[in-house]
Write an enzyme that holds these catalytic residues in place. Structure first.
Site, mmCIF file in Angstrom:
data_model
loop_
_atom_site.group_PDB
_atom_site.id
_atom_site.type_symbol
_atom_site.label_atom_id
_atom_site.label_comp_id
_atom_site.label_asym_id
_atom_site.label_seq_id
_atom_site.Cartn_x
_atom_site.Cartn_y
_atom_site.Cartn_z
ATOM 1 C CB ILE A 181 35.438 12.423 41.644
ATOM 2 C CG1 ILE A 181 35.566 11.420 40.490
ATOM 3 C CG2 ILE A 181 34.759 13.711 41.174
ATOM 4 C CD1 ILE A 181 34.248 10.876 39.978
ATOM 5 N NE ARG A 182 34.193 18.935 44.226
ATOM 6 C CZ ARG A 182 34.481 19.954 45.035
ATOM 7 N NH1 ARG A 182 35.601 20.638 44.882
ATOM 8 N NH2 ARG A 182 33.657 20.292 45.990
ATOM 9 C CD GLU A 238 30.768 4.755 42.278
ATOM 10 O OE1 GLU A 238 31.604 4.226 43.042
ATOM 11 O OE2 GLU A 238 30.543 5.986 42.245
ATOM 12 C CG HIS A 293 33.585 7.730 42.914
ATOM 13 N ND1 HIS A 293 32.245 8.016 42.996
ATOM 14 C CD2 HIS A 293 34.216 8.815 43.437
ATOM 15 C CE1 HIS A 293 32.058 9.200 43.529
ATOM 16 N NE2 HIS A 293 33.246 9.714 43.809
ATOM 17 N NE ARG A 340 33.392 18.146 52.527
ATOM 18 C CZ ARG A 340 32.697 19.244 52.233
ATOM 19 N NH1 ARG A 340 32.546 20.190 53.138
ATOM 20 N NH2 ARG A 340 32.184 19.401 51.037
ATOM 21 C CB CYS A 385 33.768 9.628 47.476
ATOM 22 S SG CYS A 385 34.796 11.046 47.084
ATOM 23 N N GLY A 429 29.149 11.916 46.198
ATOM 24 C CA GLY A 429 28.294 13.056 45.887
ATOM 25 C C GLY A 429 28.894 14.252 46.582
ATOM 26 C CD GLU A 430 30.326 18.528 47.328
ATOM 27 O OE1 GLU A 430 30.650 18.084 46.223
ATOM 28 O OE2 GLU A 430 31.158 18.870 48.193
ATOM 29 C CB SER A 431 29.764 15.036 52.611
ATOM 30 O OG SER A 431 30.708 16.073 52.604
HETATM 31 N N1 GLN Z 1 34.117 16.571 47.690
HETATM 32 C C1 GLN Z 1 32.962 15.842 48.156
HETATM 33 C C2 GLN Z 1 32.657 16.168 49.629
HETATM 34 O O1 GLN Z 1 33.445 16.770 50.257
HETATM 35 C C3 GLN Z 1 33.136 14.345 47.969
HETATM 36 C C4 GLN Z 1 33.328 14.033 46.511
HETATM 37 C C5 GLN Z 1 32.810 12.705 46.065
HETATM 38 O O2 GLN Z 1 32.000 12.064 46.735
HETATM 39 N N2 GLN Z 1 33.240 12.302 44.896
HETATM 40 O O3 GLN Z 1 31.648 15.816 50.120
#
Ligand code: GLN
Length: 195
Positions: free
Chosen positions: A137-138, A175, A173, A109, A82, A51-53
């Site tokens: 993903i990112r 999953e 990921h 990150r 992630c 997700g987005e930390s």
């Molecule tokens: N870019 C997100 C972060 O820095 C992590 C991305 C992800 O969980 N797929 O939190």
């Protein structure tokens, strides 16, 4: 004898939680979605999804979750993917942010840049069964590991799947791939930690 069904929660404040829960249930876990700190007490283990930390941190602080989660990750099996890996790390850069510090690694990150936001790779892994598909993903990059970290897969020179005792973390990921081996490994870790 059928192995016990461990109660595994998936932190469902934000991000990619549903697919984790489905995968764990398919593998025989008693999977549930965790939205309140009080739910942690009944669990054998927890998945912290991607997700987005930064958003996770905001939700955790607002919901009075941080302290309970901190205790959990230092005593029970946890799998961070992630953003979950970022939350578990000892040190976070780009930029610096607070983290639970349960896993003795440093992460940077969004380390692969905008052009490389999403990538699917197949790489060798220490898990039996041949190369592993990895969906990034990112994703962060693990920039330092301590001696207590076991590296189970790499992207180039950087570890992407690591284990430290009962803590498992991936910068990709698992999953989102059909391959169940990473979740299976986590389930094995959880089962062997059960009384
Ligand atoms: N870019 C997100 C972060 O820095 C992590 C991305 C992800 O969980 N797929 O939190």
């Amino acid at each position: 004898m059928t192995p016990p069904s461990p109660a595994i929660g998936v932190l469902a404040l934000q991000g990619a939680f549903e697919v984790h829960a489905r995968r764990l249930a398919e593998l025989g876990a008693d999977a549930s979605l965790v939205r309140k700190p009080g739910q942690l007490a009944a669990l054998d283990a927890l998945v912290i999804p991607g997700g987005e930390s930064t958003t996770f941190l905001k939700h955790l602080e607002r919901a009075g979750f941080y302290g309970v989660l901190n205790e959990f990750v230092h005593s029970k099996p946890v799998f961070g993917t992630c953003a979950g890996c970022i939350l578990l790390a000892r040190e976070v850069t780009n930029p610096h942010q607070s983290s639970l510090g349960a896993l003795d690694i440093a992460v940077e990150r969004n380390a692969y840049g905008r052009q490389n936001d999403s990538t699917i790779l197949s790489a060798e892994t220490a898990l039996p069964g041949g190369p592993l598909e990895m969906v990034f993903i990112r994703s962060p990059r693990i920039t330092r590991i301590s001696d207590s970290i076991q590296v189970l897969a790499k992207r180039g020179d950087s570890p992407v799947l690591v284990r430290q005792g009962q803590i498992l973390a991936s910068t990709f990921h698992p999953e989102l791939s059909h391959d169940p081996r990473v979740h299976q490994l986590f389930l094995n870790i959880v089962r062997s930690a059960m009384p």
